[in-house]
Every structure is written in structure tokens, then in C-alpha cells.
Write a protein that holds these residues in place. Structure first.
Motif: not given
Length: 342
Positions: A296-301
Motif C-alpha cells: 500500500t506504500i513504497t519507501f526507498l523502493k
């Protein structure tokens, strides 16, 4: 027995480190230690690394494979899976089912956080096209809602009062069914909160919670600028607040006279203490009917699943859907639920 080479000893040492880390991660959901909460974010990565070590030693025909194997089995038994194995293509629409969407809309500003973005109009069109009967928004912006928006939803509860901006995150619930009661759960020393509505659905009344737990406030561009000790202290404080807030929600849920459904942005994964506290015996729509990783979310790929829909165990989850519309830093999720007839 053949003597282990220097390289094998290094590999075994690394194997022991990652196995120990995964073991600690298995304890995180059951402890209130905010300092250990960090490791819970890396469970999928730790599982993948231990799986590689298991395969490495298995191919090498060394009994060391038992180390990672035992930890992986223990992890599965204590944490469960983070991959949905349901075939999304075979989901069947069931009559008499209730559809609920949860979406952190980022204030309708668009993924790039631009106030001039037309993301708000696109989000409204998306909601109208999908047609969920109940929509739970986190980080809502009531000031951007035009009079012709959401006409399909005659009932709503928006946690917003006109006046000076308090800096508080706004939650909203839009419903096609009558809201007979509503309220807010305030979180101390936080801009976040949770709201609840009691919805009359046919002959039943359901209590729906819409929550937004404490944000970690991590931005990729700011990580390198912040001292590691200050970053650790700030994140630990956020994890502690999440645990406190989850207990507030749990205590309120216990006193609920109705079947509970929880939607929201947990700002943490299913391997966190806050998730375990709120979930209890509730069903996770993704784990019940989702497929794949459920990002549901991408952080630092790296993909994370931090937005959830949790449902009373007496209700049947008939489907779960993850979207990829890229109109916010979060992606919406949709679950359909069958309410058993009395």
C-alpha cells in the motif's frame, strides 16, 4: 566430518546474525518495547535472507540448513504469512455483501504533494467509478471538497471544524447507509486520531473505526541530514505513541455493543505490536482474500503494507483488492463483507 572452510564459517556467522534478528522480530508484536519495533519493519527481508541461507546450506548438504529452517518455521507459526495466496482473478461478487474502501488520500494534494494538483478531482472520479458503499479517508481535506462531490453518499462524518488550522490530520467516513452515531478518539500529544461511526445496515448495526496512527515522519531526502541518534530517538517515540494509540482504540472496541470493522493507516506493518493489539481476533481482509504482497506504500523502493481493513470474526470477507492508481503516497484498498442474516 569435513572441516568447515573459512568462507563457510563466515557464512555461518552471518546466518546466525540474520536468524537471531528474525527471532527478535517474532517477539516484537508481543512486547511493548519501542526500541525493538524497528526490526519488525524488516520481517519480509529477514525471511528472504534466511530462506537463501536455508537453500545455500541445503545445496551444500550441510546440516546448518536446520538453523534457518527452524527460525522460518517458528516465524510462520508466530507471525503468519505476509503474502496472500488467494487468486484475485477468481473472486466472485456475492449478493448482500457490503463494500468498504480505506484510503489515505494525502489531503487530495497528489503524490508529489502539490497543492495545485488535480488529484482531488481524479480521486472523486475513481471513488465514483468503483462505487464502494462506505469510504474511510485518512488525511482528508474538507476544504477541497466541492458541493457536487460524493453526491452518492448521503451520510458522512468528517472530523473537521471551520476555524484556525489546528494542524490535526482529518479523518472522514462517507456512507450510503445511515449513520446513527459517531465520535472521535483523541490521541494525546499527537496530530493523529481515530473516529468511529455506527452504521445501520439492513437489520444490523455495525461500528466502523477509521484510524490514523502516529506517523514515523520519514522522508528519504531528510534521512541523510538527520543524526542517527536523533533519528532513532524520534522513531522510538513514534513507535511508543503508536502502541499507546492502539491501546486506546482497543479499549474503545471492547466496549462496543456492535460488530467492529477497523479501517485505516496503521503507519506500521502487520508485524508490529500496534497491529497485533488492535487486530486481536479480527480477520485481516488481505490475509483472508488478498493476493501477492499487498503493498500500500513504497519507501526507498521497498514495498510495505501498512493500510488495513480488519473485520469482526463473525463476518465473512468475500474479497479484497489492492489498487495502483498513484494519486497519493498510499494506495487504496477495498474489501467486501457478507453480513450473516439473523
Amino acid at each position: 566430518m569435513k572441516k568447515a572452510s573459512f568462507f563457510s564459517k563466515i557464512m555461518l556467522f552471518l546466518n546466525m546474525i540474520f536468524s537471531f534478528c528474525l527471532l527478535i522480530a517474532c517477539i516484537v508484536p508481543y512486547t511493548s518495547s519501542a526500541s525493538l519495533a524497528f526490526i519488525g519493519l524488516g520481517v519480509p527481508l529477514l525471511v528472504g535472507i534466511n530462506l537463501l541461507f536455508f537453500l545455500y546450506w541445503l545445496v551444500r548438504r550441510r546440516y546448518y540448513f536446520l538453523l534457518s529452517l527452524s527460525i522460518l518455521i517458528y516465524g510462520y507459526m508466530s507471525l503468519g504469512t505476509f503474502i496472500g495466496f488467494n487468486n484475485a482473478g477468481t473472486s466472485v461478487e456475492i449478493e448482500e455483501s457490503l463494500s468498504i474502501m480505506s484510503f489515505n488520500s494525502l489531503g487530495f494534494r497528489g503524490k508529489e504533494d502539490e497543492w495545485t494538483s488535480t488529484a482531488g478531482d481524479t480521486i472523486v472520479k475513481f471513488i465514483k467509478k468503483e462505487g464502494p458503499e462506505i469510504v474511510c479517508f485518512q488525511e482528508f481535506d474538507y476544504k477541497k471538497i466541492r458541493s457536487n462531490y460524493f453526491k452518492e453518499y448521503p451520510y458522512k462524518y468528517v472530523d473537521f471544524e471551520f476555524g484556525p488550522n489546528s494542524g490535526r490530520m482529518i479523518q472522514a467516513v462517507y456512507s450510503k447507509y445511515k449513520i446513527v452515531n459517531k465520535g472521535i478518539l483523541e490521541f494525546t500529544e499527537s496530530s493523529n486520531s481515530a473516529i468511529f461511526v455506527d452504521i445501520k445496515y439492513k437489520k444490523d448495526t455495525l461500528r466502523i473505526y477509521n484510524l490514523h496512527l502516529e506517523s514515523l515522519n520519514i522522508r528519504p531526502n531528510n534521512i541523510k541530514k538527520e543524526r542517527s541518534d536523533k533519528l532513532f530517538a524520534r522513531l522510538r517515540n513514534s513507535f511508543a505513541k503508536q502502541q499507546e494509540q492502539s491501546q486506546i482504540v482497543k479499549n474503545h472496541m471492547i466496549s462496543s455493543p456492535f460488530k467492529n470493522i477497523v479501517c485505516g493507516d496503521f503507519n506500521n506493518t502487520q508485524f508490529s505490536n500496534s497491529y497485533f493489539t488492535i487486530k486481536g481476533d479480527l480477520k485481516d481482509s488481505f490475509l483472508e482474500k488478498g493476493s501477492g504482497y499487498g503493498e500500500t506504500i513504497t519507501f526507498l523502493k521497498f514495498p510495505f503494507r501498512i493500510d488495513m481493513i480488519l473485520v469482526d470474526p463473525s463476518l465473512e470477507i468475500t474479497s479484497h483488492k489492492n489498487y495502483d492508481i498513484q494519486l497519493s503516497d498510499h494506495e487504496p484498498i477495498l474489501a467486501t463483507i457478507k453480513i450473516p442474516s439473523e
